[in-house]
Design a protein around this motif. Structure first.
Motif, PDB file in Angstrom:
ATOM      1  N   ASP A   1       0.802  -1.219   0.000  1.00  8.20           N
ATOM      2  CA  ASP A   1       0.000   0.000   0.000  1.00  8.20           C
ATOM      3  C   ASP A   1       0.840   1.276   0.000  1.00  8.20           C
ATOM      4  O   ASP A   1       0.284   2.370   0.096  1.00  8.20           O
TER       5      ASP A   1
ATOM      6  N   GLN B   1      -4.591   2.645  -5.724  1.00  5.87           N
ATOM      7  CA  GLN B   1      -5.200   3.693  -4.906  1.00  5.87           C
ATOM      8  C   GLN B   1      -4.373   4.959  -5.084  1.00  5.87           C
ATOM      9  O   GLN B   1      -3.160   4.924  -4.844  1.00  5.87           O
TER      10      GLN B   1
ATOM     11  N   SER C   1      -6.152   9.230  -1.148  1.00  8.91           N
ATOM     12  CA  SER C   1      -6.398   8.219  -0.110  1.00  8.91           C
ATOM     13  C   SER C   1      -5.814   8.588   1.242  1.00  8.91           C
ATOM     14  O   SER C   1      -6.194   8.008   2.257  1.00  8.91           O
TER      15      SER C   1
ATOM     16  N   GLU D   1      -9.423   4.777  -6.731  1.00  8.43           N
ATOM     17  CA  GLU D   1      -8.973   3.478  -7.246  1.00  8.43           C
ATOM     18  C   GLU D   1      -8.925   3.490  -8.763  1.00  8.43           C
ATOM     19  O   GLU D   1      -7.951   3.044  -9.372  1.00  8.43           O
TER      20      GLU D   1
ATOM     21  N   THR E   1      -7.805  -1.537   4.188  1.00 14.24           N
ATOM     22  CA  THR E   1      -7.199  -0.775   3.104  1.00 14.24           C
ATOM     23  C   THR E   1      -7.319  -1.574   1.816  1.00 14.24           C
ATOM     24  O   THR E   1      -6.741  -2.660   1.736  1.00 14.24           O
ATOM     25  N   PRO E   2      -8.056  -1.082   0.785  1.00 13.91           N
ATOM     26  CA  PRO E   2      -8.908   0.102   0.809  1.00 13.91           C
ATOM     27  C   PRO E   2     -10.111  -0.110   1.720  1.00 13.91           C
ATOM     28  O   PRO E   2     -10.381  -1.239   2.132  1.00 13.91           O
TER      29      PRO E   2
END
Length: 427
Positions: free
Chosen positions: A153, A181, A186, A210, A278-279
């Motif tokens: 991430d 993302q 985010s 996204e 996450t997400p």
């Protein structure tokens, strides 16, 4: 030891079939499938008409070693995986320190082999320290056994850095796993934006974050010709872009976590931090669209996205709590919700959980065929239970969103290379 599984409901994700039959496991592989008698001297296991399927190949499991062994060790992750029917773990590189050198990769490979009853293979970081500035030594890491490359991430925001890494990965034949993302949009978000986020007073992120990131990645994949897998596609608006990328011949696959196809944003309820992911969890319309994409094969892979967090990091206000949930042991019963509601058949489910991830990674697992590795799960898809996270989970961390939930589907036994590594009621 030769093992004979008789009276089994055999799930074949490759052929899309399920039928009663017997299996012979010998020499670590499936030696025979059909209506044969037990070989002389074999250990006979009466499956009682329950399901036998290829063991789950789980892409994207977080293990705490090195650096966060108190959250999850290779031993505890392996035991949890065996109890959940996961026979191959593909571990993420978002450790402390990150798995970004051959030496670190060799260390975790040794530790996993020593401690885990199931197979554990590893991804490596795409950039050093997952900092997005300088790519790792992809060739050396592949030589050391890296299955794929990902910064997880920590999205690489510098297009030039990412394009260089993708170009090099293309030359080496390496698979790059992206997290679609947009990092700017985010940042600081706790839920998906919309009426629910506003009512709860929580910072949200648009589903378009996204889609925007996925479009960026597809442009770079088209430019470089790299092999690419999106770890989680969770929004309906991303699906047409994924379909176009595949239609255009890009070497692209996509996955989704079991939580995003079985839960929605309303499950957050009154700030329940075990549902912070996450997400973030999406609206029900997105959940349905993604589940249907899994059924049609547009989304290729279903994974657990197992992310252990300790109690202290979850017992915080929702915005401040750590994101992620454990899922190795709840993966199969949660995924079976899609079978029980008619969205998927059992062969379709194991296509997404076993066959497709194995094929994408070039592994021989995930197949119900003679000569394939005897990595199998025996389970009762209809057995009901209520999950108690403290008494039932083998993971060191207990941060499951399914605590107290009524579920269906119990693993009865798990086999790795023909050896039983889990049996219900033992240990």
């Amino acid at each position: 030891m030769t093992v004979f599984l008789e009276n089994a409901r055999i799930i074949d994700p490759g052929g899309g079939t399920e039928a009663l039959g017997n299996l012979v496991l010998d020499g670590g592989v499936i030696a025979a499938i059909g209506d044969m008698a037990a070989p002389k001297g074999a250990e006979v296991v009466d499956c009682g008409g329950k399901c036998v399927a290829p063991g789950i190949v789980d892409i994207g499991v977080k293990v705490g070693e090195p650096g966060e062994r108190h959250k999850e060790s290779f031993r505890s992750a392996g035991l949890a995986a065996a109890a959940g029917g996961v026979t191959t773990i593909i571990a993420r590189p978002d450790t402390s320190p990150a798995i970004d050198t051959p030496e670190t990769l060799e260390f975790v490979t040794r530790r996993a082999a020593e401690a885990s009853p199931v197979r554990i293979r590893h991804m490596a970081a795409l950039t050093k320290g997952r900092a997005g500035r300088e790519m790792t030594e992809i060739g050396f890491l592949m030589d050391a056994g890296a299955m794929a490359f990902s910064d997880c991430d920590h999205v690489v925001s510098d297009n030039k850095v990412l394009s260089r890494a993708l170009t090099y990965a293309r030359a080496m034949g390496a698979l790059v796993i992206g997290h679609p993302q947009d990092p700017g949009l985010s940042k600081g978000a706790a839920v998906t934006s919309g009426k629910f986020a506003s009512l709860r007073g929580l910072p949200g992120v648009s589903p378009l974050a996204e889609r925007m990131a996925f479009d960026r990645d597809m442009a770079l994949v088209e430019m470089t010709g790299a092999r690419y897998h999106a770890d989680q596609v969770t929004c309906a608006r991303t699906l047409p872009a994924l379909e176009r990328a595949k239609a255009n011949g890009l070497d692209v696959t996509a996955g989704v976590s079991v939580h995003h196809v079985t839960l929605n944003e309303f499950d957050v309820g009154d700030y329940r931090t075990f549902f912070k992911l996450t997400p973030p969890l999406r609206p029900e319309d997105d959940r349905r669209a993604v589940a249907e994409a899994l059924a049609t094969g547009l989304i290729d892979i279903l994974c657990s996205m197992h992310t252990p967090q300790d109690e202290e990091s979850k017992r915080l206000p929702y915005e401040e709590a750590a994101a992620g949930a454990v899922a190795l042991e709840t993966f199969l019963p949660a995924a079976l919700r899609l079978v029980h509601d008619g969205t998927l058949t059992l062969p379709q489910l194991f296509r997404a959980m076993a066959l497709n991830p194995a094929k994408r990674l070039g592994l021989p697992q995930g197949r119900m065929a003679e000569g394939a590795p005897a990595d199998l799960v025996l389970f009762d898809p209809d057995a009901p239970f209520v999950l108690d996270r403290f008494t039932m989970l083998r993971s060191k961390s207990k941060n499951t969103p399914f605590d107290g939930a009524r579920m269906e589907g119990k693993v009865l036994a798990t086999f790795v290379a023909g050896r039983r590594v889990f049996a219900a009621g033992e240990g």
